[in-house]
Design a protein around this motif. Structure first.
Motif, mmCIF file in Angstrom:
data_model
loop_
_atom_site.group_PDB
_atom_site.id
_atom_site.type_symbol
_atom_site.label_atom_id
_atom_site.label_comp_id
_atom_site.label_asym_id
_atom_site.label_seq_id
_atom_site.Cartn_x
_atom_site.Cartn_y
_atom_site.Cartn_z
ATOM 1 N N ALA A 56 -6.431 25.965 -39.241
ATOM 2 C CA ALA A 56 -6.173 25.216 -38.012
ATOM 3 C C ALA A 56 -6.864 25.890 -36.825
ATOM 4 C CB ALA A 56 -4.673 25.089 -37.764
ATOM 5 N N CYS A 57 -6.863 27.211 -36.803
ATOM 6 C CA CYS A 57 -7.589 27.927 -35.745
ATOM 7 C C CYS A 57 -9.072 27.618 -35.806
ATOM 8 C CB CYS A 57 -7.364 29.436 -35.870
ATOM 9 S SG CYS A 57 -5.752 30.003 -35.327
ATOM 10 N N ARG A 58 -9.628 27.622 -36.997
ATOM 11 C CA ARG A 58 -11.054 27.309 -37.153
ATOM 12 C C ARG A 58 -11.360 25.881 -36.696
ATOM 13 N NH1 ARG A 58 -14.825 31.138 -39.031
ATOM 14 N NH2 ARG A 58 -15.976 29.238 -39.345
ATOM 15 N N TYR A 59 -10.491 24.954 -37.030
ATOM 16 C CA TYR A 59 -10.674 23.546 -36.660
ATOM 17 C C TYR A 59 -10.729 23.380 -35.144
ATOM 18 C CZ TYR A 59 -9.725 18.565 -36.197
ATOM 19 O OH TYR A 59 -9.786 17.240 -35.848
ATOM 20 N N HIS A 60 -9.877 24.127 -34.442
ATOM 21 C CA HIS A 60 -9.805 24.005 -32.983
ATOM 22 C C HIS A 60 -10.723 24.999 -32.261
ATOM 23 C CE1 HIS A 60 -6.681 20.998 -32.595
ATOM 24 N NE2 HIS A 60 -6.038 21.591 -33.597
ATOM 25 N N GLY A 61 -11.507 25.760 -33.003
ATOM 26 C CA GLY A 61 -12.447 26.693 -32.389
ATOM 27 C C GLY A 61 -11.791 27.934 -31.800
ATOM 28 N N ILE A 62 -10.644 28.309 -32.319
ATOM 29 C CA ILE A 62 -9.932 29.494 -31.848
ATOM 30 C C ILE A 62 -10.317 30.662 -32.753
ATOM 31 C CG2 ILE A 62 -7.659 30.515 -31.456
ATOM 32 C CD1 ILE A 62 -6.586 27.601 -31.250
ATOM 33 N N ARG A 63 -10.726 31.769 -32.142
ATOM 34 C CA ARG A 63 -11.075 32.943 -32.944
ATOM 35 C C ARG A 63 -9.813 33.551 -33.541
ATOM 36 N NH1 ARG A 63 -14.416 37.193 -29.762
ATOM 37 N NH2 ARG A 63 -12.466 38.088 -30.430
ATOM 38 N N ALA A 64 -9.853 33.833 -34.837
ATOM 39 C CA ALA A 64 -8.708 34.440 -35.529
ATOM 40 C C ALA A 64 -9.210 35.246 -36.717
ATOM 41 C CB ALA A 64 -7.738 33.368 -36.000
ATOM 42 N N THR A 65 -8.407 36.220 -37.124
ATOM 43 C CA THR A 65 -8.755 37.025 -38.297
ATOM 44 C C THR A 65 -8.310 36.295 -39.564
ATOM 45 O OG1 THR A 65 -6.633 38.184 -38.344
ATOM 46 C CG2 THR A 65 -8.403 39.160 -37.002
ATOM 47 N N LEU A 66 -8.875 36.696 -40.667
ATOM 48 C CA LEU A 66 -8.381 36.222 -41.959
ATOM 49 C C LEU A 66 -6.988 36.816 -42.185
ATOM 50 C CD1 LEU A 66 -11.593 36.600 -44.124
ATOM 51 C CD2 LEU A 66 -10.419 34.472 -43.575
ATOM 52 N N PRO A 67 -6.192 36.208 -43.050
ATOM 53 C CA PRO A 67 -4.850 36.745 -43.310
ATOM 54 C C PRO A 67 -4.906 38.138 -43.934
ATOM 55 C CG PRO A 67 -5.060 34.542 -44.192
ATOM 56 C CD PRO A 67 -6.419 34.956 -43.747
ATOM 57 N N GLY A 87 -8.660 34.655 -29.834
ATOM 58 C CA GLY A 87 -9.184 33.852 -28.734
ATOM 59 C C GLY A 87 -8.079 33.091 -28.022
ATOM 60 N N PRO A 88 -8.385 32.560 -26.845
ATOM 61 C CA PRO A 88 -7.374 31.776 -26.132
ATOM 62 C C PRO A 88 -7.120 30.436 -26.832
ATOM 63 C CG PRO A 88 -9.455 31.683 -24.968
ATOM 64 C CD PRO A 88 -9.641 32.652 -26.095
ATOM 65 N N ILE A 89 -5.914 29.952 -26.705
ATOM 66 C CA ILE A 89 -5.556 28.654 -27.270
ATOM 67 C C ILE A 89 -5.804 27.626 -26.171
ATOM 68 C CG2 ILE A 89 -3.693 27.266 -28.248
ATOM 69 C CD1 ILE A 89 -2.552 29.926 -29.336
ATOM 70 N N PRO A 90 -6.698 26.647 -26.409
ATOM 71 C CA PRO A 90 -7.165 25.779 -25.330
ATOM 72 C C PRO A 90 -6.131 24.810 -24.757
ATOM 73 C CG PRO A 90 -8.122 25.102 -27.416
ATOM 74 C CD PRO A 90 -7.366 26.364 -27.666
ATOM 75 N N ASN A 91 -5.217 24.321 -25.582
ATOM 76 C CA ASN A 91 -4.244 23.340 -25.074
ATOM 77 C C ASN A 91 -3.006 23.311 -25.969
ATOM 78 O OD1 ASN A 91 -4.916 21.662 -27.345
ATOM 79 N ND2 ASN A 91 -6.731 20.999 -26.213
ATOM 80 N N ARG A 92 -2.022 22.516 -25.550
ATOM 81 C CA ARG A 92 -0.770 22.469 -26.312
ATOM 82 C C ARG A 92 -0.935 21.813 -27.673
ATOM 83 N NH1 ARG A 92 4.110 20.380 -22.781
ATOM 84 N NH2 ARG A 92 2.545 19.431 -21.458
ATOM 85 N N ARG A 93 -1.821 20.855 -27.766
ATOM 86 C CA ARG A 93 -2.051 20.203 -29.069
ATOM 87 C C ARG A 93 -2.582 21.200 -30.086
ATOM 88 N NH1 ARG A 93 -2.675 15.297 -31.586
ATOM 89 N NH2 ARG A 93 -4.251 15.320 -33.240
ATOM 90 N N ALA A 94 -3.526 22.040 -29.657
ATOM 91 C CA ALA A 94 -4.071 23.069 -30.555
ATOM 92 C C ALA A 94 -2.976 24.064 -30.943
ATOM 93 C CB ALA A 94 -5.237 23.793 -29.887
ATOM 94 N N LEU A 95 -2.150 24.452 -29.990
ATOM 95 C CA LEU A 95 -1.050 25.369 -30.278
ATOM 96 C C LEU A 95 -0.093 24.763 -31.302
ATOM 97 C CD1 LEU A 95 0.559 27.957 -29.667
ATOM 98 C CD2 LEU A 95 1.640 26.722 -27.777
ATOM 99 N N PHE A 96 0.242 23.491 -31.113
ATOM 100 C CA PHE A 96 1.138 22.818 -32.057
ATOM 101 C C PHE A 96 0.505 22.746 -33.441
ATOM 102 C CE2 PHE A 96 2.614 19.062 -34.302
ATOM 103 C CZ PHE A 96 3.974 19.299 -34.319
ATOM 104 N N ASP A 97 -0.776 22.377 -33.502
ATOM 105 C CA ASP A 97 -1.452 22.264 -34.804
ATOM 106 C C ASP A 97 -1.493 23.592 -35.530
ATOM 107 O OD1 ASP A 97 -1.819 19.584 -34.329
ATOM 108 O OD2 ASP A 97 -3.966 19.751 -33.842
ATOM 109 N N VAL A 98 -1.800 24.657 -34.819
ATOM 110 C CA VAL A 98 -1.866 25.989 -35.452
ATOM 111 C C VAL A 98 -0.474 26.385 -35.948
ATOM 112 C CG1 VAL A 98 -2.265 28.438 -35.028
ATOM 113 C CG2 VAL A 98 -3.902 26.750 -34.193
ATOM 114 N N ALA A 99 0.545 26.150 -35.135
ATOM 115 C CA ALA A 99 1.902 26.527 -35.535
ATOM 116 C C ALA A 99 2.376 25.712 -36.730
ATOM 117 C CB ALA A 99 2.863 26.352 -34.367
ATOM 118 N N ALA A 100 2.091 24.425 -36.737
ATOM 119 C CA ALA A 100 2.581 23.549 -37.809
ATOM 120 C C ALA A 100 1.755 23.643 -39.083
ATOM 121 C CB ALA A 100 2.598 22.105 -37.316
#
Length: 102
Positions: A56-67, A87-100
């Protein structure tokens, strides 16, 4: 994790104490094999969960490490797995998608 799963599989410690010396090795070997299966399945579940967050981070362009997994003491096994969002989370939709996604 294998040791933790093996010790608690089918009452591992209590069963080992009840057996004679000749059967203890067989019981311990069976418990270690069962524990390895337990550890593998649990690790795959943790990996799938964290990969959901990562993808989900990759989909929204958020930098993240592998698990990566957090090891614990032998009788506990593992403290779980995590990813680090770098990386910064751009909006609430991206935050929700990453969390869910996990």
């Amino acid at each position: 994790m294998s040791l933790a799963g093996g010790l608690f599989w089918e009452g591992g410690l209590a069963e080992i104490e009840r057996r004679s010396d000749l059967l203890r090795t067989a019981v311990i070997t069976r418990n270690i094999r069962s524990g390895a299966l337990y550890a593998t399945v649990l690790s795959l579940i943790l990996l799938a969960h964290e990969m959901g967050h990562y993808m989900a981070c990759r989909y929204h362009g958020i930098r993240a490490t592998l698990p990566f997994f957090l090891p614990g003491p032998p009788l506990v096994g593992s403290f779980g797995a995590v990813i680090r969002i770098r990386g910064p989370i751009p909006n609430r939709r991206a935050l929700f998608d990453v969390a869910a996604a996990g």
